[in-house]
Scaffold this motif. Structure first.
Motif, PDB file in Angstrom:
ATOM      1  N   CYS A  63      14.641  54.619  83.028  1.00 24.18           N
ATOM      2  CA  CYS A  63      13.506  53.592  82.902  1.00 24.18           C
ATOM      3  C   CYS A  63      13.850  52.398  81.777  1.00 24.18           C
ATOM      4  O   CYS A  63      14.777  50.759  82.480  1.00 24.18           O
ATOM      5  N   ALA A  64      14.640  52.975  80.680  1.00 24.02           N
ATOM      6  CA  ALA A  64      14.975  51.924  80.237  1.00 24.02           C
ATOM      7  C   ALA A  64      16.435  51.020  80.592  1.00 24.02           C
ATOM      8  O   ALA A  64      16.439  49.698  79.624  1.00 24.02           O
ATOM      9  N   PRO A  65      17.495  51.248  80.883  1.00 24.04           N
ATOM     10  CA  PRO A  65      18.688  51.215  81.167  1.00 24.04           C
ATOM     11  C   PRO A  65      18.530  50.355  81.976  1.00 24.04           C
ATOM     12  O   PRO A  65      18.732  49.562  82.547  1.00 24.04           O
ATOM     13  N   MET A  66      17.765  50.938  83.153  1.00 23.23           N
ATOM     14  CA  MET A  66      17.179  50.025  84.242  1.00 23.23           C
ATOM     15  C   MET A  66      16.841  48.159  84.067  1.00 23.23           C
ATOM     16  O   MET A  66      16.783  47.750  84.346  1.00 23.23           O
ATOM     17  N   ALA A  67      15.465  48.657  83.128  1.00 27.51           N
ATOM     18  CA  ALA A  67      15.074  47.542  82.640  1.00 27.51           C
ATOM     19  C   ALA A  67      15.927  46.381  81.616  1.00 27.51           C
ATOM     20  O   ALA A  67      16.481  45.530  81.818  1.00 27.51           O
ATOM     21  N   ALA A  68      16.942  46.785  81.015  1.00 27.46           N
ATOM     22  CA  ALA A  68      18.187  46.544  80.144  1.00 27.46           C
ATOM     23  C   ALA A  68      18.939  45.257  80.723  1.00 27.46           C
ATOM     24  O   ALA A  68      19.388  44.581  81.107  1.00 27.46           O
TER      25      ALA A  68
ATOM     26  N   VAL B  80      18.661  44.259  84.122  1.00 25.14           N
ATOM     27  CA  VAL B  80      18.002  43.667  85.084  1.00 25.14           C
ATOM     28  C   VAL B  80      17.714  41.967  83.662  1.00 25.14           C
ATOM     29  O   VAL B  80      18.423  40.872  84.221  1.00 25.14           O
ATOM     30  N   PHE B  81      18.097  42.736  82.342  1.00 25.47           N
ATOM     31  CA  PHE B  81      18.082  41.217  81.619  1.00 25.47           C
ATOM     32  C   PHE B  81      19.130  41.101  80.785  1.00 25.47           C
ATOM     33  O   PHE B  81      19.270  40.050  80.281  1.00 25.47           O
ATOM     34  N   ALA B  82      20.084  42.069  81.297  1.00 23.31           N
ATOM     35  CA  ALA B  82      22.086  41.901  80.691  1.00 23.31           C
ATOM     36  C   ALA B  82      21.821  40.185  81.417  1.00 23.31           C
ATOM     37  O   ALA B  82      22.871  39.898  80.400  1.00 23.31           O
TER      38      ALA B  82
ATOM     39  N   ILE C 293      18.511  40.969  74.323  1.00 20.22           N
ATOM     40  CA  ILE C 293      17.190  40.819  74.911  1.00 20.22           C
ATOM     41  C   ILE C 293      17.115  41.669  75.601  1.00 20.22           C
ATOM     42  O   ILE C 293      16.614  42.482  76.316  1.00 20.22           O
ATOM     43  N   ALA C 294      18.160  42.580  76.461  1.00 15.51           N
ATOM     44  CA  ALA C 294      18.430  43.056  77.511  1.00 15.51           C
ATOM     45  C   ALA C 294      18.138  45.226  76.585  1.00 15.51           C
ATOM     46  O   ALA C 294      16.988  45.597  77.475  1.00 15.51           O
ATOM     47  N   LEU C 295      18.491  44.569  75.785  1.00 13.60           N
ATOM     48  CA  LEU C 295      18.590  46.307  74.643  1.00 13.60           C
ATOM     49  C   LEU C 295      16.817  46.383  74.265  1.00 13.60           C
ATOM     50  O   LEU C 295      16.453  48.114  74.372  1.00 13.60           O
ATOM     51  N   ALA C 296      16.621  45.221  73.917  1.00 17.31           N
ATOM     52  CA  ALA C 296      14.785  45.360  73.318  1.00 17.31           C
ATOM     53  C   ALA C 296      14.080  45.586  74.159  1.00 17.31           C
ATOM     54  O   ALA C 296      13.256  46.509  74.567  1.00 17.31           O
ATOM     55  N   VAL C 297      13.952  45.029  75.575  1.00 17.86           N
ATOM     56  CA  VAL C 297      13.181  45.112  76.706  1.00 17.86           C
ATOM     57  C   VAL C 297      13.879  46.352  77.357  1.00 17.86           C
ATOM     58  O   VAL C 297      12.035  47.187  77.379  1.00 17.86           O
ATOM     59  N   GLY C 298      15.406  47.161  77.867  1.00 17.82           N
ATOM     60  CA  GLY C 298      15.293  48.354  77.944  1.00 17.82           C
ATOM     61  C   GLY C 298      14.188  49.221  76.803  1.00 17.82           C
ATOM     62  O   GLY C 298      14.357  50.082  77.673  1.00 17.82           O
ATOM     63  N   PHE C 299      14.049  48.907  75.421  1.00 17.62           N
ATOM     64  CA  PHE C 299      13.994  50.212  74.419  1.00 17.62           C
ATOM     65  C   PHE C 299      12.074  50.219  75.223  1.00 17.62           C
ATOM     66  O   PHE C 299      11.441  51.068  74.693  1.00 17.62           O
ATOM     67  N   ALA C 300      11.761  49.231  74.554  1.00 16.48           N
ATOM     68  CA  ALA C 300      10.544  49.317  74.569  1.00 16.48           C
ATOM     69  C   ALA C 300       9.734  49.409  76.268  1.00 16.48           C
ATOM     70  O   ALA C 300       9.029  50.739  75.777  1.00 16.48           O
TER      71      ALA C 300
END
Length: 159
Positions: A32-37, A39-41, A47-54
């Motif tokens: 799910c981390a890369p999928m979330a990243a 979305v924000f890329a 920001i995308a990396l931070a959101v994906g990691f979180a």
């Protein structure tokens, strides 16, 4: 304030097991981390990396934190949030292999209380002897069903 009458139990549980998710479930959740990243890329790569990691870390931590436990403590069997005195139980049945698959499937009665986890092959089935209890059996997953059954029997004998 000091309370001299307060009693604390330091005795270790007779048995304790956490039904944590398997490694494959955790790896799948981390996807799910890369999928979330993604979305924000379009907004910003950082920001995308931070959101994906979180998101990935939050899902894995949530899966580990909410994993149910099995314990036999002070004459009480605890499976997840449910509790029953071992004096209200019959002889436990540890099941593995085909017998465990049958207990989870076609042999699971409509009046049986159950907590079954995917990826955990062993099952313990314990009849409920309390006539007031609407459940006829407790059926739950365990990685070591023989040990759980032995500890329930030991607690029933009062040792």
């Amino acid at each position: 304030m000091h309370n001299a009458d307060r009693t604390t139990s330091t005795a270790a549980p007779s048995y304790r097991e956490r039904l944590s998710p398997s490694l494959w479930v955790l790896v799948s959740a981390a996807v799910c981390a890369p999928m979330a990243a993604i979305v924000f890329a379009p907004l910003d790569g950082t920001i995308a990396l931070a959101v994906g990691f979180a998101v990935g870390a939050a899902i894995v931590v949530a899966l580990l934190a909410t994993a149910p436990t099995i314990a036999v403590v002070d004459g009480v069997l605890r499976v997840g949030r449910a509790r029953i005195p071992v004096s209200d139980l019959g002889t436990p049945e540890p099941l593995e292999g085909q017998a465990a698959r049958s207990a989870r499937g076609p042999e699971l009665g409509r009046d049986d209380w159950h907590l079954l986890r995917g990826g955990v092959d062993g099952v313990v089935r314990v009849p409920v002897t309390d006539v007031e209890d609407p459940a006829t059996h407790w059926v739950f997953s365990s990685r070591t069903p023989d040990r759980v059954a032995a500890m329930i029997t030991r607690a029933q004998r009062g040792r």
